[in-house]
Design a protein around this motif. Structure first.
Motif, mmCIF file in Angstrom:
data_model
loop_
_atom_site.group_PDB
_atom_site.id
_atom_site.type_symbol
_atom_site.label_atom_id
_atom_site.label_comp_id
_atom_site.label_asym_id
_atom_site.label_seq_id
_atom_site.Cartn_x
_atom_site.Cartn_y
_atom_site.Cartn_z
ATOM 1 N N VAL A 108 -6.098 -0.062 12.167
ATOM 2 C CA VAL A 108 -4.640 -0.170 12.165
ATOM 3 C C VAL A 108 -4.195 -0.277 10.714
ATOM 4 O O VAL A 108 -4.761 -1.087 9.945
ATOM 5 C CB VAL A 108 -4.174 -1.414 12.952
ATOM 6 N N ARG A 109 -3.214 0.468 10.329
ATOM 7 C CA ARG A 109 -2.717 0.427 8.958
ATOM 8 C C ARG A 109 -1.648 -0.651 8.837
ATOM 9 O O ARG A 109 -0.812 -0.822 9.719
ATOM 10 C CB ARG A 109 -2.117 1.775 8.552
ATOM 11 N N VAL A 110 -1.715 -1.324 7.698
ATOM 12 C CA VAL A 110 -0.723 -2.361 7.415
ATOM 13 C C VAL A 110 0.397 -1.707 6.597
ATOM 14 O O VAL A 110 0.151 -1.175 5.511
ATOM 15 C CB VAL A 110 -1.343 -3.532 6.637
ATOM 16 N N ARG B 92 -8.857 -8.074 6.235
ATOM 17 C CA ARG B 92 -9.557 -9.095 5.496
ATOM 18 C C ARG B 92 -9.956 -8.626 4.082
ATOM 19 O O ARG B 92 -9.962 -9.420 3.126
ATOM 20 C CB ARG B 92 -10.817 -9.498 6.257
ATOM 21 N N ASP B 93 -10.245 -7.299 3.959
ATOM 22 C CA ASP B 93 -10.673 -6.788 2.648
ATOM 23 C C ASP B 93 -9.523 -6.287 1.803
ATOM 24 O O ASP B 93 -9.671 -5.860 0.678
ATOM 25 C CB ASP B 93 -11.734 -5.711 2.783
ATOM 26 N N GLY B 94 -8.324 -6.281 2.346
ATOM 27 C CA GLY B 94 -7.125 -5.930 1.595
ATOM 28 C C GLY B 94 -7.003 -4.470 1.225
ATOM 29 O O GLY B 94 -6.291 -4.122 0.271
ATOM 30 N N ASP B 95 -7.671 -3.556 1.919
ATOM 31 C CA ASP B 95 -7.587 -2.135 1.579
ATOM 32 C C ASP B 95 -6.444 -1.417 2.286
ATOM 33 O O ASP B 95 -6.314 -0.205 2.228
ATOM 34 C CB ASP B 95 -8.915 -1.443 1.868
ATOM 35 N N GLY B 96 -5.636 -2.170 3.060
ATOM 36 C CA GLY B 96 -4.501 -1.576 3.742
ATOM 37 C C GLY B 96 -4.810 -1.140 5.138
ATOM 38 O O GLY B 96 -3.906 -0.700 5.889
#
Length: 206
Positions: A186-188, A198-202
């Protein structure tokens, strides 16, 4: 001289008197019976004619008999529509409340035979001899949907995929305890309110 004049006057008077007597004797006497008969003969034709007129009744015109109208009997056929019936059936493949015509209704036809009497060219009597259905009506069938639609899922606008709105959402198959879960990725696109990336890659739940 005076005696001569007197004698002359006497002679003239005698002569005039003689002439008057002669005229009176020459006039024929009128018979009263003859006059009465003549009067009666003149009066009788008029009285007789008047009596005949009064005695003879006035002649009335003889009425012309009316012609007897011609009577004719014919066999006549007529058609009559038979209304079609309507029925409904349940259809679980249609959404609840939806209606759809499966079979269109068609009216039937009935044929009637009459004995019709015409008098003077006008119908004066009609008798039904027979009736028969020459075309059967077709019942109209309408399907009514009974399928219940699934509840509309509400998605959080912070993610491009449909992440449910709940008190907490975890990635399916992870260690989170929900109560709601989402399968990734799922894209943020907004704020990662559920801490799925959790890894902040979007990309969350990858």
């Amino acid at each position: 001289m005076r005696v001569r004049k007197v004698l002359l006057r006497v002679a003239v008077a005698i002569s005039v008197a003689g002439m008057l007597v002669a005229c009176a004797s020459a006039e024929p006497e009128r018979s009263p019976d003859t006059a009465d008969v003549a009067a009666e003969s003149l009066a009788t034709p008029a009285e007789t004619e008047a009596a005949d007129v009064e005695a003879t009744p006035s002649a009335e015109p003889t009425p012309t008999p009316s012609p007897t109208p011609a009577v004719e009997v014919k066999t006549v056929t007529a058609t009559q529509k038979i209304p079609f019936k309507r029925t409904t059936v349940k259809d679980s493949t249609l959404a609840e409340g939806t209606r759809k015509v499966r079979t269109k209704g068609v009216a039937g036809v009935k044929t009637l035979t009459y004995e019709v009497t015409y008098t003077g060219g006008k119908e004066t009597g009609r008798k039904l001899l027979s009736q028969a259905v020459t075309k059967q009506p077709v019942t109209e069938v309408t399907a009514v949907g009974t399928k219940k639609s699934a509840p509309t899922r509400q998605c959080d606008p912070n993610y491009s995929g449909c992440v449910p709105i709940a008190s907490d959402v975890d990635c399916a198959g992870g260690s989170g305890n929900g109560p709601a879960y989402v399968s990734g990725p799922v894209r943020v696109i907004g704020s990662d309110i559920y801490d799925l990336d959790r890894d902040g890659d979007g990309t969350a739940c990858d």
